[in-house]
Design a protein around this motif. Structure first.
Motif, PDB file in Angstrom:
ATOM      1  N   TYR A  45       0.831  -1.201   0.000  1.00 56.67           N
ATOM      2  CA  TYR A  45       0.000   0.000   0.000  1.00 56.67           C
ATOM      3  C   TYR A  45       0.871   1.258   0.000  1.00 56.67           C
ATOM      4  CZ  TYR A  45      -3.689  -3.249   1.321  1.00 56.67           C
ATOM      5  OH  TYR A  45      -4.578  -4.298   1.337  1.00 56.67           O
ATOM      6  N   LYS A  46       0.457   2.214  -0.794  1.00 54.74           N
ATOM      7  CA  LYS A  46       1.027   3.555  -0.746  1.00 54.74           C
ATOM      8  C   LYS A  46      -0.108   4.505  -0.376  1.00 54.74           C
ATOM      9  CE  LYS A  46       4.397   2.765  -4.486  1.00 54.74           C
ATOM     10  NZ  LYS A  46       4.825   3.205  -5.846  1.00 54.74           N
ATOM     11  N   LYS A  47       0.181   5.518   0.429  1.00 54.93           N
ATOM     12  CA  LYS A  47      -0.867   6.468   0.812  1.00 54.93           C
ATOM     13  C   LYS A  47      -0.318   7.883   0.722  1.00 54.93           C
ATOM     14  CE  LYS A  47       0.186   5.822   5.744  1.00 54.93           C
ATOM     15  NZ  LYS A  47       0.746   7.140   6.053  1.00 54.93           N
ATOM     16  N   ARG A  48      -1.219   8.814   0.476  1.00 54.77           N
ATOM     17  CA  ARG A  48      -0.808  10.209   0.428  1.00 54.77           C
ATOM     18  C   ARG A  48      -1.999  11.129   0.630  1.00 54.77           C
ATOM     19  NH1 ARG A  48      -4.202  12.203  -2.542  1.00 54.77           N
ATOM     20  NH2 ARG A  48      -4.416  11.887  -4.782  1.00 54.77           N
ATOM     21  N   VAL A  49      -1.714  12.272   1.256  1.00 55.27           N
ATOM     22  CA  VAL A  49      -2.658  13.390   1.266  1.00 55.27           C
ATOM     23  C   VAL A  49      -2.223  14.304   0.125  1.00 55.27           C
ATOM     24  CG1 VAL A  49      -3.495  15.383   2.551  1.00 55.27           C
ATOM     25  CG2 VAL A  49      -3.037  13.227   3.745  1.00 55.27           C
ATOM     26  N   LYS A  50      -3.170  14.781  -0.623  1.00 55.45           N
ATOM     27  CA  LYS A  50      -2.858  15.614  -1.788  1.00 55.45           C
ATOM     28  C   LYS A  50      -1.929  16.756  -1.373  1.00 55.45           C
ATOM     29  CE  LYS A  50      -5.343  17.396  -5.828  1.00 55.45           C
ATOM     30  NZ  LYS A  50      -4.979  16.219  -6.665  1.00 55.45           N
ATOM     31  N   SER A  51      -0.857  16.960  -2.136  1.00 55.18           N
ATOM     32  CA  SER A  51       0.097  18.022  -1.807  1.00 55.18           C
ATOM     33  C   SER A  51      -0.583  19.386  -1.905  1.00 55.18           C
ATOM     34  CB  SER A  51       1.294  17.974  -2.749  1.00 55.18           C
ATOM     35  OG  SER A  51       0.919  18.365  -4.058  1.00 55.18           O
ATOM     36  N   PHE A  52      -0.021  20.358  -1.191  1.00 56.46           N
ATOM     37  CA  PHE A  52      -0.659  21.668  -1.198  1.00 56.46           C
ATOM     38  C   PHE A  52      -0.704  22.273  -2.600  1.00 56.46           C
ATOM     39  CE2 PHE A  52      -0.316  26.299  -1.219  1.00 56.46           C
ATOM     40  CZ  PHE A  52      -1.563  26.617  -0.698  1.00 56.46           C
ATOM     41  N   ASN A  53       0.393  22.195  -3.345  1.00 55.55           N
ATOM     42  CA  ASN A  53       0.415  22.801  -4.678  1.00 55.55           C
ATOM     43  C   ASN A  53      -0.657  22.203  -5.580  1.00 55.55           C
ATOM     44  OD1 ASN A  53       2.489  24.585  -4.114  1.00 55.55           O
ATOM     45  ND2 ASN A  53       4.096  23.176  -4.786  1.00 55.55           N
ATOM     46  N   SER A  54      -0.791  20.879  -5.539  1.00 59.90           N
ATOM     47  CA  SER A  54      -1.837  20.230  -6.346  1.00 59.90           C
ATOM     48  C   SER A  54      -3.219  20.631  -5.844  1.00 59.90           C
ATOM     49  CB  SER A  54      -1.682  18.708  -6.286  1.00 59.90           C
ATOM     50  OG  SER A  54      -0.471  18.302  -6.862  1.00 59.90           O
ATOM     51  N   TYR A  55      -3.352  20.706  -4.544  1.00 63.68           N
ATOM     52  CA  TYR A  55      -4.626  21.097  -3.953  1.00 63.68           C
ATOM     53  C   TYR A  55      -5.007  22.518  -4.374  1.00 63.68           C
ATOM     54  CZ  TYR A  55      -7.955  22.593  -0.382  1.00 63.68           C
ATOM     55  OH  TYR A  55      -9.050  23.096   0.252  1.00 63.68           O
ATOM     56  N   TYR A  56      -4.055  23.427  -4.282  1.00 64.15           N
ATOM     57  CA  TYR A  56      -4.321  24.835  -4.577  1.00 64.15           C
ATOM     58  C   TYR A  56      -4.689  25.035  -6.051  1.00 64.15           C
ATOM     59  CZ  TYR A  56      -3.659  29.892  -4.816  1.00 64.15           C
ATOM     60  OH  TYR A  56      -3.840  31.233  -5.022  1.00 64.15           O
ATOM     61  N   LYS A  57      -3.962  24.345  -6.940  1.00 65.03           N
ATOM     62  CA  LYS A  57      -4.262  24.472  -8.373  1.00 65.03           C
ATOM     63  C   LYS A  57      -5.676  23.986  -8.679  1.00 65.03           C
ATOM     64  CE  LYS A  57       0.516  23.933 -10.011  1.00 65.03           C
ATOM     65  NZ  LYS A  57       1.458  23.021 -10.716  1.00 65.03           N
ATOM     66  N   LYS A  58      -6.079  22.902  -8.019  1.00 67.67           N
ATOM     67  CA  LYS A  58      -7.411  22.366  -8.291  1.00 67.67           C
ATOM     68  C   LYS A  58      -8.494  23.285  -7.743  1.00 67.67           C
ATOM     69  CE  LYS A  58      -9.884  18.032  -8.526  1.00 67.67           C
ATOM     70  NZ  LYS A  58      -9.771  16.563  -8.409  1.00 67.67           N
ATOM     71  N   VAL A  59      -8.249  23.868  -6.556  1.00 64.23           N
ATOM     72  CA  VAL A  59      -9.211  24.808  -5.987  1.00 64.23           C
ATOM     73  C   VAL A  59      -9.385  26.015  -6.907  1.00 64.23           C
ATOM     74  CG1 VAL A  59      -9.575  26.450  -4.102  1.00 64.23           C
ATOM     75  CG2 VAL A  59      -8.907  24.098  -3.592  1.00 64.23           C
ATOM     76  N   LEU A  60      -8.290  26.503  -7.468  1.00 64.48           N
ATOM     77  CA  LEU A  60      -8.370  27.631  -8.398  1.00 64.48           C
ATOM     78  C   LEU A  60      -9.171  27.255  -9.639  1.00 64.48           C
ATOM     79  CD1 LEU A  60      -4.786  29.240  -8.319  1.00 64.48           C
ATOM     80  CD2 LEU A  60      -6.878  30.051  -7.206  1.00 64.48           C
ATOM     81  N   ARG A  61      -8.939  26.065 -10.175  1.00 66.16           N
ATOM     82  CA  ARG A  61      -9.685  25.636 -11.364  1.00 66.16           C
ATOM     83  C   ARG A  61     -11.173  25.541 -11.051  1.00 66.16           C
ATOM     84  NH1 ARG A  61      -5.379  21.937 -12.014  1.00 66.16           N
ATOM     85  NH2 ARG A  61      -6.699  20.214 -11.272  1.00 66.16           N
ATOM     86  N   MET A  62     -11.495  25.012  -9.874  1.00 62.94           N
ATOM     87  CA  MET A  62     -12.904  24.899  -9.476  1.00 62.94           C
ATOM     88  C   MET A  62     -13.539  26.273  -9.339  1.00 62.94           C
ATOM     89  SD  MET A  62     -12.632  21.826  -6.662  1.00 62.94           S
ATOM     90  CE  MET A  62     -14.361  21.934  -6.216  1.00 62.94           C
ATOM     91  N   ARG A  63     -12.792  27.219  -8.777  1.00 66.22           N
ATOM     92  CA  ARG A  63     -13.325  28.566  -8.596  1.00 66.22           C
ATOM     93  C   ARG A  63     -13.582  29.232  -9.950  1.00 66.22           C
ATOM     94  NH1 ARG A  63     -11.804  33.797  -8.580  1.00 66.22           N
ATOM     95  NH2 ARG A  63     -12.824  35.173  -7.061  1.00 66.22           N
ATOM     96  N   ASN A  64     -12.638  29.057 -10.872  1.00 68.40           N
ATOM     97  CA  ASN A  64     -12.798  29.663 -12.204  1.00 68.40           C
ATOM     98  C   ASN A  64     -13.997  29.087 -12.952  1.00 68.40           C
ATOM     99  OD1 ASN A  64     -10.569  31.309 -11.865  1.00 68.40           O
ATOM    100  ND2 ASN A  64      -9.145  29.836 -12.787  1.00 68.40           N
ATOM    101  N   LYS A  65     -14.347  27.855 -12.620  1.00 68.68           N
ATOM    102  CA  LYS A  65     -15.500  27.221 -13.265  1.00 68.68           C
ATOM    103  C   LYS A  65     -16.772  27.389 -12.449  1.00 68.68           C
ATOM    104  CE  LYS A  65     -12.804  23.617 -15.594  1.00 68.68           C
ATOM    105  NZ  LYS A  65     -12.568  22.168 -15.731  1.00 68.68           N
ATOM    106  N   ASN A  66     -16.672  28.229 -11.381  1.00 70.20           N
ATOM    107  CA  ASN A  66     -17.820  28.468 -10.500  1.00 70.20           C
ATOM    108  C   ASN A  66     -18.367  27.171  -9.895  1.00 70.20           C
ATOM    109  OD1 ASN A  66     -17.724  31.229 -11.043  1.00 70.20           O
ATOM    110  ND2 ASN A  66     -19.029  30.995 -12.854  1.00 70.20           N
ATOM    111  N   ASN A  67     -17.449  26.311  -9.489  1.00 74.80           N
ATOM    112  CA  ASN A  67     -17.867  25.021  -8.937  1.00 74.80           C
ATOM    113  C   ASN A  67     -18.085  25.039  -7.430  1.00 74.80           C
ATOM    114  OD1 ASN A  67     -17.977  23.761 -11.358  1.00 74.80           O
ATOM    115  ND2 ASN A  67     -16.013  22.713 -11.198  1.00 74.80           N
TER     116      ASN A  67
END
Length: 418
Positions: A45-67
């Motif tokens: 098993y490998k586990k991870r919490v999404k890195s901050f940079n990946s998290y932040y980029k996705k949040v920005l994309r969601m915001r731009n799409k009014n999600n």
């Protein structure tokens, strides 16, 4: 909704304050998987919490799409891929087995097979992605700095990716070559090379599974044949019969013919069906085809043919084959054991004990061999040694009921009461 600037530092502060909390959740889920998933070989098993940079980029994309709504801009957004676990299995057959077991362990939010719809020339490699709802017992207490997560606790999910070892290797390299670089290869020769590697890994996975299927089938045939061998030995040693017909196991015919492995499978299937002449003929054909240098192959085939001769009551031929098996592989403890059984049937108990002893010196964890030596010692009137071996056989898992007759005989010899 008006576009407002989201404070990256504020989002980072929230992210970092919750990072350990999500890590604890993932570890709790992994613990459940490790305790409950049962496959042919245990997955890693490998586990991870999404890195901050990946998290932040996705949040920005969601915001731009009014999600998300205005209120979401000031709260922590829990993404569906915030927490990820990769279950890495050995064989393709394990993927669906793992999926079915995960379904029984968790409430499923979504299942997706990645790459299943791709053309053979496209990049990407199949894997199963399962979104599970996080069980309440996996969520640490919502206290102190985690208190404001309480309203969204029902939205927590974890992604479990189920892949083979080769699928995981491809995913790791592909991520570096394509997704983490600004420029991905557009040049056709480079794309063809990547597609070729992908196809080779896919073929390798399929080949590994085919070998595994063959091994499983062969092992089942071997187990059936060994059981039949023991049954005949028991009957002959008990003097209840001198001609035991092999049970017709009615196995399917092998899917490929011609290779040594396939010939071995055909021979063992014939043996299990009681077609002993045919089995001996196939074993002999294999021996005629192999080089004298292939000592391991010769040892294995001679052992199998010796067992077939034994089933035909050709005990001298069986002894000869077991001797050649041992000569080519001095560590062949089963060949010593089978030879000992033949000597026991011939009432050559001293020779039988010698064979059983060598077999046990090579592998001491043999319940049947300890039991057979106990029986031979009894016939030699060495009752204390017989009792010691019988005790060892029972400790190693020999069925107590099978040992009962000998045990009762020994009790009488020692003048003891049950």
């Amino acid at each position: 909704m008006a576009n407002t600037i989201i404070s990256k530092s504020a989002i980072r502060e929230k992210y970092e304050s919750y990072h350990d909390y999500f890590n604890e959740i993932i570890q709790n889920v992994v613990n459940i998987l490790q305790d409950n998933i049962q496959l042919s070989s245990q997955p890693t098993y490998k586990k991870r919490v999404k890195s901050f940079n990946s998290y932040y980029k996705k949040v920005l994309r969601m915001r731009n799409k009014n999600n998300f709504s205005d209120s979401d801009e000031t709260n922590f957004i829990v993404l569906t891929d915030m927490m990820g676990i990769r279950m890495i299995c050995s064989f393709l057959e394990d993927l669906n087995l793992a999926l079915e077991q995960i379904k029984k362990l968790f409430s499923i939010y979504e299942i997706e097979v990645k790459g299943a719809d791709k053309d053979f020339s496209e990049f990407g490699y199949e894997s199963i992605h399962v979104l599970i709802n996080i069980p309440e017992e996996c969520k640490p207490a919502f206290e102190g700095k985690y208190a404001d997560l309480e309203p969204i606790r029902e939205n927590f999910v974890c992604e479990i990716q189920i892949r083979t070892i080769l699928q995981d290797a491809w995913a790791e390299v592909e991520h570096e070559l394509i997704y983490k670089t600004e420029f991905s290869p557009f040049d056709k020769p480079l794309r063809r090379k990547l597609a070729s590697i992908n196809a080779s890994l896919t073929l390798a996975d399929i080949t590994f599974q085919e070998i595994r299927d063959y091994q499983n089938k062969l092992q089942k045939e071997l187990d059936d044949r060994r059981t039949s061998f023991y049954l005949k030995a028991d009957n002959l040693l008990d003097s209840t019969t001198k001609d035991i017909k092999e049970e017709d196991i009615n196995r399917v015919t092998p899917y490929v013919q011609g290779t040594i492995d396939d010939l071995i499978l055909r021979a063992i299937e014939s043996h299990n069906k009681g077609n002993l002449e045919e089995a001996v003929g196939i074993y002999t054909r294999i021996l005629d085809a192999v080089s004298p240098d292939e000592k391991n192959v010769i040892s294995v085939i001679r052992k199998h043919r010796g067992m077939a001769y034994f089933s035909m009551n050709k005990f001298d031929d069986a002894i000869e084959d077991f001797d050649v098996s041992i000569k080519n592989d001095p560590t062949a403890f089963r060949s010593y054991y089978y030879k000992g059984i033949v000597y026991s049937i011939q009432r050559k108990y001293k020779e039988a004990v010698e064979c059983y002893t060598i077999s046990l010196n090579l592998n001491q964890f043999q319940a049947h061999t300890s039991f057979r030596r106990a029986t031979a010692y009894y016939e030699l009137q060495e009752y204390e040694k017989s009792m010691n071996d019988l005790d060892n056989a029972i400790k190693l898992g020999m069925d107590a009921q099978e040992c009962k007759v000998l045990q009762e005989k020994l009790v009488k010899k020692f003048g003891m009461n049950l």
